[in-house]
Scaffold this motif. Structure first.
Motif, short mmCIF file in Angstrom:
data_model
loop_
_atom_site.label_atom_id
_atom_site.label_comp_id
_atom_site.label_asym_id
_atom_site.label_seq_id
_atom_site.Cartn_x
_atom_site.Cartn_y
_atom_site.Cartn_z
N GLU A 53 0.67 -1.15 -0.09
CA GLU A 53 -0.07 0.08 -0.06
C GLU A 53 0.89 1.16 -0.09
N SER A 54 1.98 1.34 0.79
CA SER A 54 2.86 2.41 0.91
C SER A 54 4.23 2.04 0.79
N GLY A 55 4.89 2.85 -0.04
CA GLY A 55 6.44 2.68 -0.14
C GLY A 55 7.21 2.72 1.28
N TYR A 56 6.51 3.26 2.24
CA TYR A 56 7.03 3.95 3.40
C TYR A 56 7.18 2.48 4.50
N MET A 126 19.03 3.87 3.54
CA MET A 126 18.69 4.31 2.22
C MET A 126 18.05 3.63 1.20
N THR A 127 18.82 2.42 1.06
CA THR A 127 18.48 1.47 0.28
C THR A 127 17.09 0.86 0.37
N SER A 128 16.75 0.90 1.71
CA SER A 128 15.39 0.23 2.19
C SER A 128 14.42 1.39 1.72
N LEU A 129 14.53 2.47 1.94
CA LEU A 129 13.43 3.35 1.57
C LEU A 129 13.34 3.51 -0.04
N LEU A 130 14.53 3.42 -0.67
CA LEU A 130 14.44 3.23 -2.02
C LEU A 130 13.58 2.25 -2.66
N GLY A 132 11.45 0.36 -0.92
CA GLY A 132 10.10 0.45 -0.63
C GLY A 132 9.24 1.31 -1.52
N LEU A 133 10.02 2.54 -1.94
CA LEU A 133 9.26 3.58 -3.05
C LEU A 133 9.29 2.80 -4.26
N SER A 138 5.37 6.48 -3.51
CA SER A 138 5.08 7.52 -2.26
C SER A 138 3.59 7.78 -2.02
N THR A 139 3.36 6.90 -1.20
CA THR A 139 1.71 6.99 -0.96
C THR A 139 1.76 7.28 0.43
N PRO A 140 0.44 7.64 1.13
CA PRO A 140 0.53 7.92 2.70
C PRO A 140 0.53 6.45 3.46
#
Lengths: 265, 280, 140
Positions: A53-56, A126-130, A132-133, A138-140
């Motif tokens: 649902e969310s990249g975060y 950083m790579t984890s966030l990348l 995920g996105l 980049s959704t809520p």
């Protein structure tokens, strides 16, 4: 600090450190790839149900996983070997007959281990966030207070959550340094913190510890739970930092005393 | 001044007395041999000079910068020879030039390969290079010829001899007498943590109490040997071992028996015999 | 030294007996998360008039087993809220983990896994079917 630079010069030439960097860089992307290919969700981990649902969500899932055993290993692979490898290679006589004192060598090695640990943590975050996105965009993000967090705020909170792992990670760095100094064995230096980390988790998992679990060095890895919310609570974070500092200070004080007073045979 | 003076050095490892009241005098600019069987305390003494081991008792004055290696020529196998030296140079305030010391130990051609594939002899030379990089006043070498073939050992000998002529103090620990004989002016013999003997190599060979004697009738003279004196028949002469009074009494006794003493002179032993006798 | 040691051990024992997972703490944590998810769900369905203020969520959590607090899989949380002037009560099975985080299972509360938008007919995951929250585990 010339010792720090010299130790880093040595570390980057080690194939083990290079493999570690590659794992931190590619590991999260691999997790994203696997999750993308399957319909099942890692629901047992916080935010696992939200990864599509969310990249975060993915960076927080990886943070949850890493806290269980990844972080102790991440730092012990470097710090658990940094003193004992000198015993293993017979290089103490050459190293300690330079212009630097034993105390300076100790400080330099500890700082180099801490820098590598912090660097690897930042890279993995950083790579984890990348990852995920790339996986979910980049959704809520639905936070742990049930409310949705806007992408910008979610990104900040993800970064802050990863940053909370720094204190206990460095606590484990100090523990690995201590085991490396005292045991003079890289096997104990590397495996010791991982085993102790698992034992601490097991203690917490068996329950009955209640609030006493807060003195364990693994508990602060969960202090980010209070952050990803509409109204964050910072109590566990503050305590986690305090507990990590106490662990780190004790481990380093003992390690330093042992190294400075020991006969190098 | 850059010599080494040790007084009453003692070290206990658990129940093992590694060093027991050891005195050591190494004048600056000399090449000093540390002799003794394995486990005699040579490496412990070297470690003390490097500040790696603290004596339980006694004092050790080391005049100047010490560098060297003990027991194993340590190196980081995942680095190249040059990188090993570059790492050490980063820890020195005024390091020497890496390329120069590589030339000095004749490692320049292989300097950019990883040490993991190197022979023991190359590692020995790399360790010496690492010590030279520190521009030491005192160079410690522990069994440096271990694992070297004849040619490499000779090259090493020439290197050390060259360094000594430049005024470096060298302390060479070895169980190989030929090596010590070839390089050292003085030597200290350690046995079970104690100094068994110290002095010049020449004096070690010609220790008092040994005489070579020839008589008009060696066979009869041998039979008349008193029990206080150790007498042996050897290649047409008698080897006497004992104090001067005992030798005098023997000579007078031979005279009374109508045996003429034709020559009597102090015997110079082979170094190895002297050493074996000390460490027996 | 001895007294400090004794005080330390006693302190540890007392904190060991206290746990963040109390009925009161879990009740307020659950109510907060439930309200947040419910409002977000209704907003997705086009009802922007539902807010945490109009919902008046109240919840009561308790353990069904012999223990009254601490981590366990035998917790139940009942929630009562006001929607469109009618009061609704639902009950969730709860699992409280040793790290202070909990999981609510909406099956007992008849929460469907998937919701359909009445206007567009599009389906979406029902966030209330299963959801997580965490207690404040710091020393109080």
């Amino acid at each position: 600090m010339s010792v720090v630079r010299a130790e880093l010069f040595k570390l980057v030439e080690q194939s083990r450190v290079r493999v570690l960097v590659i794992v931190c860089l590619l590991g999260p992307l691999l997790v994203a790839f696997v999750l993308d290919r399957q319909s099942g969700l890692p629901k047992d981990t916080l935010f696992g149900r939200h990864v599509h649902e969310s990249g975060y969500a993915l960076p927080l899932v990886i943070l949850g996983f890493a806290g269980t055993w990844g972080f102790p290993l991440l730092t012990s692979l470097v710090a658990g070997d940094i003193f004992s490898s000198e015993d293993g290679h017979g290089t103490w006589p050459a190293l300690l007959s330079r212009s630097r004192t034993r105390a300076q060598v100790f400080t330099g090695k500890v700082l180099a281990s801490a820098l590598v640990a912090a660097g690897l943590l930042a890279v993995t975050a950083m790579t984890s966030l990348l990852a995920g996105l790339v996986l979910s965009g980049s959704t809520p993000l639905v936070g742990l207070s049930g409310t949705e967090l806007a992408p910008g705020r979610a990104a900040v909170l993800v970064a802050a959550s990863w940053a909370t792992a720094l204190a206990p990670l460095l606590g484990f760095t100090a523990l690995a340094c201590l085991l490396s100094v005292v045991s003079r064995s890289s096997v104990i230096g590397v495996a010791g913190p991982v085993v102790l980390g698992l034992v601490m988790q097991l203690l917490a998992l068996l329950g009955g510890l209640g609030d006493a679990a807060n003195v364990l060095l693994t508990t602060p890895f969960g202090s980010w739970h209070g952050l990803v919310r509409e109204h964050p609570f910072y109590g566990p974070l503050g305590q986690g930092v305090l507990v990590s500092v106490v662990w780190g200070a004790i481990c380093l004080a003992v390690a330093r005393w042992v190294l400075l007073h020991r006969d190098i045979t | 001044m850059s010599g080494v003076v040790g007084r009453g050095l003692s070290k206990l490892y658990g129940a093992v007395q590694a060093l027991d009241e050891v005195d050591l005098d190494v004048p600056p600019g000399t090449v000093h041999g540390l002799l003794g069987p394995n486990g005699a305390g040579k490496s412990t003494l070297l470690r003390m000079m490097l500040g790696l081991v603290r004596p339980d008792q006694g004092t050790l004055e080391v005049g100047g910068v010490v560098a060297g290696f003990v027991e194993v020529p340590g190196a980081y196998p995942y680095l190249t020879g040059r990188q090993n030296l570059e790492f050490l140079a980063r820890l020195d305030d005024a390091p020497g030039d890496v390329s120069t010391v590589l030339e000095q130990v004749d490692l320049a051609p292989r300097a950019d390969t990883k040490v993991s594939g190197w022979s023991l002899g190359m590692r020995q030379r790399l360790a010496i290079a690492g010590a030279l990089l520190r521009a030491p006043d005192i160079l410690l070498l522990d069994e440096p010829a271990n694992g070297l073939d004849v040619l490499a050992a000779r090259a090493l000998r020439e290197l050390v001899a060259g360094l000594a002529t430049e005024g470096l103090t060298v302390i060479l620990s070895s169980h190989d007498l030929a090596e010590v004989d070839a390089l050292c002016e003085d030597a200290t013999v350690l046995v079970s943590g104690r100094v068994a003997w110290t002095g010049s190599i020449g004096a070690l060979r010609a220790r008092p109490g040994r005489h070579r004697m020839s008589t008009s009738d060696d066979a009869r003279a041998f039979r008349l040997a008193p029990s206080a004196l150790d007498v042996q028949m050897a290649d047409g002469a008698l080897l006497l071992h004992g104090d001067t009074a005992g030798v005098d009494a023997y000579v007078l006794a031979l005279g009374r028996e109508q045996i003429a003493v034709r020559s009597l002179r102090p015997a110079s032993l082979a170094l190895e015999d002297a050493f074996l006798e000390l460490t027996r | 030294m001895k007294r400090v040691g004794v005080a330390l051990v006693l302190g540890l024992l007392t904190t060991a007996c206290s746990t963040p997972a109390t009925p009161a703490a879990l009740s307020s944590s659950f109510a907060e998360v439930f309200a947040g998810l419910y409002v977000a769900q209704q907003a997705h369905l086009g009802r922007t008039d539902v807010t945490a203020g109009t919902l008046h969520p109240r919840s009561l959590c308790r353990r069904t087993g012999p223990a009254s607090q601490g981590p366990g899989e035998d917790w139940v949380c009942a929630v009562q809220y006001v929607d469109a002037d009618s009061t609704v009560t639902q009950s969730f099975d709860m699992q409280v983990k040793p790290d202070g985080c909990w999981r609510a299972d909406g099956a007992a509360a008849s929460q469907p896994a998937v919701l359909a938008d009445p206007v567009s007919g599009q389906t979406s995951v029902n966030q209330l079917a299963e959801f997580d929250g965490c207690l404040n585990t710091s020393w109080r």
